[in-house]
Design an enzyme around this catalytic site. Structure first.
Site, PDB file in Angstrom:
ATOM      1  N   HIS A 234      88.177  15.767  21.412  1.00 23.43           N
ATOM      2  CA  HIS A 234      87.026  15.992  22.295  1.00 23.43           C
ATOM      3  C   HIS A 234      87.448  16.251  23.732  1.00 23.43           C
ATOM      4  O   HIS A 234      86.646  16.709  24.541  1.00 23.43           O
ATOM      5  CB  HIS A 234      86.068  14.792  22.231  1.00 23.43           C
TER       6      HIS A 234
ATOM      7  N   ASP B 198      76.968  13.471  14.066  1.00 25.66           N
ATOM      8  CA  ASP B 198      78.330  13.439  13.529  1.00 25.66           C
ATOM      9  C   ASP B 198      78.351  13.478  11.989  1.00 25.66           C
ATOM     10  O   ASP B 198      77.855  12.566  11.341  1.00 25.66           O
ATOM     11  CB  ASP B 198      78.967  12.136  14.050  1.00 25.66           C
TER      12      ASP B 198
ATOM     13  N   HIS C  25      83.876   6.760  11.927  1.00 24.25           N
ATOM     14  CA  HIS C  25      82.679   7.603  11.779  1.00 24.25           C
ATOM     15  C   HIS C  25      81.689   6.992  10.791  1.00 24.25           C
ATOM     16  O   HIS C  25      82.075   6.342   9.820  1.00 24.25           O
ATOM     17  CB  HIS C  25      83.073   8.989  11.291  1.00 24.25           C
TER      18      HIS C  25
ATOM     19  N   HIS D 162      80.259  18.349  13.815  1.00 26.12           N
ATOM     20  CA  HIS D 162      81.556  17.674  13.579  1.00 26.12           C
ATOM     21  C   HIS D 162      81.871  17.545  12.086  1.00 26.12           C
ATOM     22  O   HIS D 162      81.321  16.706  11.395  1.00 26.12           O
ATOM     23  CB  HIS D 162      81.609  16.262  14.191  1.00 26.12           C
TER      24      HIS D 162
END
Lengths: 542, 542
Positions: B66, B183, B356, B378
């Site tokens: 990122h 995400d 995640h 993502h």
């Protein structure tokens, strides 16, 4: 060599994926178990296949990583082959393709048989695996009984109903086992490997819900999986298309030999596939490892004429990617999704079970046989180490466990076993047609070329003085985009000219000019670009 | 553009691993969220890093994928940056190294802050992830409220005690969310992602049993994991060595900023590491992705001076290989085992938990925010598709879900959202020093070179007639081993000579001679070897 001395040598057989070859040696007699092909590793750029360079063979089962090298070694050796009917059938498909079938002397054996091969008495026992008709070996040698597990798992509900032969294993254990060589592939996995039946249960959940065609990708040699798809299709009122050359050949052969039960009227001809409504069709195809020329890869690319992926298609990738193939497989999954298909794969669903024993089964094998010595085989080094730990846990003394790599020799004599040196055990690389004509130098060059490309410098020099007669010419490939790097290449030309004009004593010595160009440009390009292309000077003398 | 029209464009941001960049556009104003580097894919041979080519930025957290492109885009744009203190600290380490720190205009923000960036009001809310101080964004735009999840999970027992901000999410949900971008990385994983706490529990089991040193490899940016190792070390009476340049820099920075609690006397200086007995030492190091120049890779190769792997060492690889890195990591594990270490990794133990959200958490995010539109971000295409399915399951109408790729534009207006074309969104490739100087042509060439190598044919021809004046010279690299293939290359020379002598009308036309050589040798080599080396004729005219 002492009368009862026996040597075991993995040759292209241990330590990495695939090859699985073993030499058992007594005096002048050699017994070879398996001769497989490994999938080329990333580092072997552009090499298609890799085979070990020895032969004369008992084949434990029909998978590529145990049989793939046989058609190559056939050319060099004239040893008889021993294989079960299905393994033989799969071998014959391969040999036929290479025009080698006539040469081959294949003996059919069945689990339960015992044959003498030189000084070795080889007894075959059935083991469950992800292909039917697999065997393990009890090898009676002058040093004692050596058991080779083959690729195995203990499946209590296998597709073909044939269990791993517990009774024979117990009996061998009772006889006293000198050494066990056992499959380490899943030594990282705790517990038990699930039964193949789990995959049928998954098909039974997925088939009724799929709105259109179902396309199942698996290994062409995975006859049990193909059987499972056929059974699910019949149960859920679909007909089955077989797609992909090796899939078609294997299905025909397995059906002929009775290893695949397909009622009349179930199979679809190629031209019928697109005539039936999607919800009446199931397809079995190759490409589960992402192989770029496979039917599935071509479907995912939209360039497979026979079958275009459509919105209602469900694709089941019924395999687990072999390490190194993940990206190829993921790429195909992404593309299938983009074409509108639903894709079911390893991460999402029980679309596949392993054919190899997990930790508890590996311990069970050890405890059934209670060997004096243990040699973990099949798998990368870490798998062998983890399997060795399990053997230690069930009571094998650490000194009696040999974690060995390709070419290391374990020697058995009356007083015991010991490591005794190594034999050369490099791979023979098969690249294109030739066998063995790609060596380390060529591979190293390919790797270098793939990183920063190549720069070719051509210059004409005076034969007498070595002075440049022309401006040097520079061509590059894979280094910089020439149209955008004219300034850089122009400057490089000037560097070369200056370096050669500059040199204190002119000489026609080719190697001097060569080195001078390489050094000058190597430094110049690294300073300017931080890259190190391969520099190839071509010096013409007139 | 209509007054309230807002466009969302992923730029080098969706569809594959890493990049995670998003452009939010209203009239002439652009807000950029994140600018990451992806790990180069296998196909991008020799390219070090890959960045998207736009700038001006809010940074959600400090991970490489990122933030990694920011030092490159800094050179082209002069936009202010917004980041939380730890993210800023990690950015500054990077910018310092590139000599760009003075140029950067970084604004520190904290979760809970709201800043106006052009026409956009950006509210930051805390999210848990595998790095502290991550935020998600509530972006008030002229078209409505757009929520960007950042990289997140719902960890109820995070290392730093800070939960994902449920209250803020509910509040945003109550305001009415036009669109959620969330995400998708773990959309393949059912259930909930385990808490980071699980890793501490693993350390508590492993640390007391390890007979010698414990070496933990993880990402240098994984400050929470480093904190966990330090806490476990203190608890089990070990001191901690920090090894690897980026690890040392990040630890110093995170400690200065108060994100890492390290009591005095815990850290070891480099020279102290080998002075203490092994059971008193824990090491934190880089290399968990198998990076070939990392400290861990060098230890595994036995060429890391500071630290030699010994028999009693326990190595914990506290990370999961990013797809494509599996083989590098496996190679290191094998080598560590060969050096006698015990190795604990992903397959064996809970040495790592994902940062995640899994499927249930992704659904929770959707249900807390109840957005009108949903855009999964993502992850690779399949992750986006699977996330879209989850959104459909929780009630978002299919027409309101946009699964988009790099450069596709989603446009929001009063009457709703729609896809509206694409913008060019190619990657800029960073190779060596230069940015953007490796294009597709160069990459394609490297790929070709890596497969079958290169053959260079040099020949001198008469300027007037085009007749060859010399025998052609042939050099190859990465094709066949020249010493062993003299016959082949000799035959190739004859082929070239014959082809040029043969040609009906001699001509000095360079391109004709060129083509003739390429065709002749292309066919000849393919027939003889089934390979297709790149053929580069060098024609000299005199």
């Amino acid at each position: 060599m002492a009368k009862n001395k026996v040597r075991l040598i993995p040759l292209g057989g241990l330590g990495e994926i695939g090859k699985n070859m073993l030499v058992v040696e007594h005096q002048d007699d050699i017994l070879v178990v398996d001769a497989g092909l490994m999938f080329p590793e990333n580092e072997m750029l552009g090499v298609d296949l890799v085979i070990p360079d020895v032969s004369g063979i008992v084949v434990t089962h029909g998978h590529e990583d145990h049989t793939g090298a046989i058609r190559h070694v056939m050319n060099e050796f004239d040893a008889p082959l021993f294989a079960t009917p299905l393994t033989r059938g799969l071998l014959e498909v391969k040999l036929q393709r290479g025009g080698l079938l006539e040469k081959a002397r294949i003996n059919t054996i069945n689990a339960g048989d015992r044959v003498d091969i030189g000084p070795f008495g080889v007894e075959f026992f059935h083991v469950c695996h992800s292909i039917p008709d697999g065997v393990g070996l009890g090898i009676t040698t002058p040093a004692g009984l050596i058991v080779h597990s083959g690729d195995f798992k203990f499946d209590h509900t296998p597709v073909d109903g044939r269990l791993t032969d517990f009774a024979k294993l117990s009996q061998l254990g009772g006889q006293g086992v000198l050494a066990l060589l056992s499959d380490s592939t899943n030594a990282e996995t705790p517990g038990y490997t699930p039964s193949e039946k789990m995959v049928s249960e998954m098909f039974d959940r997925v088939f009724p819900k799929a709105p259109g065609r179902i396309i199942v990708a698996t290994f062409a040699s995975n006859i049990s999986r193909i059987q499972q798809v056929i059974e699910a299709a019949i149960k859920h009122d679909r007909r089955v298309g077989i797609v992909g050359r090796s899939m078609v050949e294997n299905v025909r052969m397995a059906r002929d030999l009775g290893y695949l039960e397909v009622p009349e009227g179930v199979l679809l001809k190629a031209e019928e596939i697109n005539r039936l409504p999607g919800e009446k069709v199931a397809i079995v195809t190759t490409g589960s490892q992402g192989e770029p020329t496979s039917a599935l890869a071509r479907m995912a690319n939209g360039d497979f004429r026979l079958l275009q992926i459509e919105k209602d298609d469900t694709v089941i990738i019924s395999a687990r990617p072999i390490p190194g193939n993940e990206e190829l497989v993921n790429h195909i999954i992404n593309n299938l999704f983009k074409l509108g298909a639903d894709v079911l794969y390893d991460q999402l669903l029980d679309v596949h079970v392993s054919g190899h024993a997990s930790q508890e089964e590996e311990k069970l094998m050890l405890n059934l046989l209670r060997p004096r010595y243990f040699i973990p085989i099949h798998g990368e080094y870490r798998h062998l180490m983890l399997h060795a730990k399990l053997a230690f846990e069930v009571g094998i003394p650490p000194d009696n466990i040999f974690v060995i790599e390709n070419g290391q020799v374990v020697e058995f004599e009356q007083r015991g076993a010991r490591l005794n040196g190594t034999v050369p055990a490099g791979y023979v690389l098969v690249d294109g047609i030739g066998v063995g004509d790609v060596g380390q130098v060529v591979l190293r060059d390919r790797r270098l070329l793939s990183q920063d490309g190549v720069v070719i410098v051509t210059i004409t020099v005076d034969k007498q003085t070595g002075r440049p007669l022309t401006e040097p010419d520079i061509i590059s490939r894979g280094f910089v985009y020439e149209r955008e790097a004219e300034g850089l290449l122009e400057a490089a030309r000037e560097q070369v000219t200056a370096a050669l004009e500059d040199s204190v004593s002119h000489t026609a010595e080719w190697s001097f000019i060569n080195t001078r160009i390489k050094e000058t440009l190597g430094k110049f390009f690294y300073d300017q670009t931080h890259r190190r292309p391969m520099i190839l000077p071509v010096v013409m003398e007139v």
